[in-house]
Design an enzyme around this catalytic site. Structure first.
Site, mmCIF file in Angstrom:
data_model
loop_
_atom_site.group_PDB
_atom_site.id
_atom_site.type_symbol
_atom_site.label_atom_id
_atom_site.label_comp_id
_atom_site.label_asym_id
_atom_site.label_seq_id
_atom_site.Cartn_x
_atom_site.Cartn_y
_atom_site.Cartn_z
ATOM 1 N N GLY A 11 24.251 40.573 31.768
ATOM 2 C CA GLY A 11 25.645 41.117 31.921
ATOM 3 C C GLY A 11 26.055 41.738 30.642
ATOM 4 O O GLY A 11 27.248 41.916 30.279
ATOM 5 N N GLY A 14 28.650 44.940 30.274
ATOM 6 C CA GLY A 14 30.093 44.868 30.852
ATOM 7 C C GLY A 14 31.321 44.479 29.703
ATOM 8 O O GLY A 14 31.112 44.893 28.676
ATOM 9 N N LEU A 15 32.479 44.263 30.058
ATOM 10 C CA LEU A 15 33.636 44.122 29.097
ATOM 11 C C LEU A 15 33.219 43.111 27.959
ATOM 12 O O LEU A 15 33.447 43.496 26.758
ATOM 13 C CB LEU A 15 34.808 43.598 29.896
ATOM 14 C CG LEU A 15 36.158 43.100 29.253
ATOM 15 C CD1 LEU A 15 36.593 44.337 28.301
ATOM 16 C CD2 LEU A 15 36.881 42.745 29.988
ATOM 17 N N TYR A 139 32.821 32.152 45.027
ATOM 18 C CA TYR A 139 32.628 32.526 43.475
ATOM 19 C C TYR A 139 33.002 31.297 42.461
ATOM 20 O O TYR A 139 32.217 30.824 41.691
ATOM 21 C CB TYR A 139 33.515 33.653 43.034
ATOM 22 C CG TYR A 139 33.340 34.012 41.770
ATOM 23 C CD1 TYR A 139 32.485 34.844 41.118
ATOM 24 C CD2 TYR A 139 34.507 33.616 40.731
ATOM 25 C CE1 TYR A 139 32.359 35.161 39.762
ATOM 26 C CE2 TYR A 139 34.341 34.044 39.278
ATOM 27 C CZ TYR A 139 33.490 34.588 38.907
ATOM 28 O OH TYR A 139 33.356 34.937 37.628
ATOM 29 N N PRO A 166 37.187 31.313 29.366
ATOM 30 C CA PRO A 166 38.258 32.334 29.161
ATOM 31 C C PRO A 166 39.321 32.448 30.062
ATOM 32 O O PRO A 166 39.103 32.290 31.329
ATOM 33 C CB PRO A 166 37.506 33.652 28.704
ATOM 34 C CG PRO A 166 36.236 33.618 29.655
ATOM 35 C CD PRO A 166 35.948 32.109 30.064
ATOM 36 N N ASN A 168 42.478 35.290 31.128
ATOM 37 C CA ASN A 168 42.506 36.777 31.474
ATOM 38 C C ASN A 168 41.880 37.596 30.522
ATOM 39 O O ASN A 168 42.694 37.720 29.481
ATOM 40 C CB ASN A 168 43.957 36.969 32.057
ATOM 41 C CG ASN A 168 44.377 36.352 33.215
ATOM 42 O OD1 ASN A 168 44.261 36.640 34.348
ATOM 43 N ND2 ASN A 168 44.816 35.063 32.922
ATOM 44 N N LYS A 190 46.919 53.327 36.004
ATOM 45 C CA LYS A 190 48.156 53.877 36.582
ATOM 46 C C LYS A 190 49.012 54.750 35.653
ATOM 47 O O LYS A 190 49.797 55.726 36.205
ATOM 48 C CB LYS A 190 49.054 52.785 37.330
ATOM 49 C CG LYS A 190 48.423 52.093 38.682
ATOM 50 C CD LYS A 190 49.349 51.228 38.983
ATOM 51 C CE LYS A 190 48.746 50.239 40.307
ATOM 52 N NZ LYS A 190 49.626 49.329 40.747
ATOM 53 N N ARG A 211 50.897 35.230 32.405
ATOM 54 C CA ARG A 211 49.587 35.017 32.226
ATOM 55 C C ARG A 211 49.181 34.909 30.631
ATOM 56 O O ARG A 211 50.004 35.533 29.822
ATOM 57 C CB ARG A 211 48.648 36.315 32.673
ATOM 58 C CG ARG A 211 48.841 36.251 34.241
ATOM 59 C CD ARG A 211 48.022 35.087 34.832
ATOM 60 N NE ARG A 211 48.135 35.460 36.380
ATOM 61 C CZ ARG A 211 48.994 34.713 37.404
ATOM 62 N NH1 ARG A 211 49.796 34.013 36.640
ATOM 63 N NH2 ARG A 211 48.872 34.922 38.662
#
Length: 317
Positions: A11, A14-15, A139, A166, A168, A190, A211
């Site tokens: 992966g 990804g981020l 998941y 982790p 968020n 947005k 959060r």
């Protein structure tokens, strides 16, 4: 860690993978060869394809980030697929780590694996204390099973397999899709559109949920530390402290400021807020790294907004 390491990152595009790659470039350690895999390199749900990747690169260390992921509505619809695919990926990766005598494997879990009914703050000892939230049980259980596999390989074969949890994550190279992305990247997209089209900014919910957000570049540094230094099989929460929890409304205000949006903000209170708090305790991390400094969220958000604006055409959205 041994000299001349080959570190395989699943992966890897990804981020978090991109953030680790950025941090590795800054450090430029000549003893380490890093390989960042994408889904184009092979189907990790396939036993033979996964073994072929290990045969090709013969890694000494693995950071396992790859997973089938999706937003709330995708999870609700496809819980079985999330469970089966992620179980297959995780079993293939960890078994090949064992077969190819990988010195250490660090896998990525998520705070959504914790029990739905729990006390806060949550800590590493509470992962298996009850069923996860019903919306994403497929998941969540597949991620919990990584901890079980790590324990099994450690007890039976002496493997150094561990995992991190982790909170968020946000940052550059995120998925900025408004419908299926997470809260910060969706919000940034947005605001970008509202500013461009000279329209009001729609925000779902009241903005009151709180959060703990962790910047991907900070998480990358911590991942590399875990790979090199952390010796426990038990997972470790990688997060800012409870005192750094922020409301969604505060995040909206910081993003609006960073992107210089001057228009109206409309909170759509008919949309669900989701869970009010999911506070995690980072005492274990602080015990190991009392002096680690997280990037202030305002600065991290400004850097992410700037990256998205510059890379709008090519960003995932």
């Amino acid at each position: 860690m041994s000299a001349n390491k080959t570190i395989l990152v699943t992966g890897g595009t990804g981020l978090v993978g991109c953030a680790i790659a950025e941090q590795v470039r800054k450090e430029s350690n000549p003893d380490e060869k890093w390989i960042f895999l994408s889904s184009k390199d092979g189907d990790l749900t396939d036993v033979n394809a996964t073994a072929a990747i290990f045969e090709k690169y013969k890694p000494t260390h693995v950071i396992h980030l790859a997973a089938m992921v999706g937003g709330l509505f995708k999870n609700l619809k496809y819980n079985l697929e999330f469970f089966r695919k992620n179980m297959a990926i995780n079993d293939n990766i960890l078994h090949n780590c064992y077969e190819y005598k990988v010195e250490k494997c660090v896998s990525c879990l998520s705070t959504c694996i914790f029990p739905d009914k729990t006390t806060y703050p949550i800590d590493e000892s509470m992962v298996h204390n009850g069923p996860p939230h019903n919306s994403n049980y497929g998941y969540a259980y597949s991620k919990r099973m990584i901890d079980i596999l790590n324990r099994g390989y450690s007890q039976q074969h002496g493997c150094k397999f561990t995992s991190v949890i982790p909170t968020n994550i946000f940052g550059k190279h995120d998925n900025f899709n408004i419908e299926d992305g997470h809260v910060i990247p969706g919000l940034i997209h947005k605001v970008y559109l509202a500013k461009k089209n000279n329209e009001p900014l729609p925000v779902w919910g009241t903005g009151s949920p709180r959060r703990q957000f962790v910047y991907a570049l900070d998480l990358a540094k911590l991942f590399i530390w875990v790979l090199r230094e952390y010796e426990e099989t038990e997972p470790i929460i990688l997060s800012v402290g409870e005192e750094d929890e922020v409301s969604i409304k505060e995040v909206v205000e910081m993003v609006v400021e960073a992107m210089e949006f001057r228009g109206q903000i409309n909170y759509d209170t008919s949309k669900s807020d989701g869970q009010f708090k999911k506070t995690a305790n980072n005492a274990k991390l602080r015990n190991y790294l009392p002096d680690f400094t997280f990037t202030p969220i305002k600065q991290a958000l400004a850097e992410t907004c700037e990256w998205f604006t510059k890379n709008y055409e090519t960003a995932r959205k």
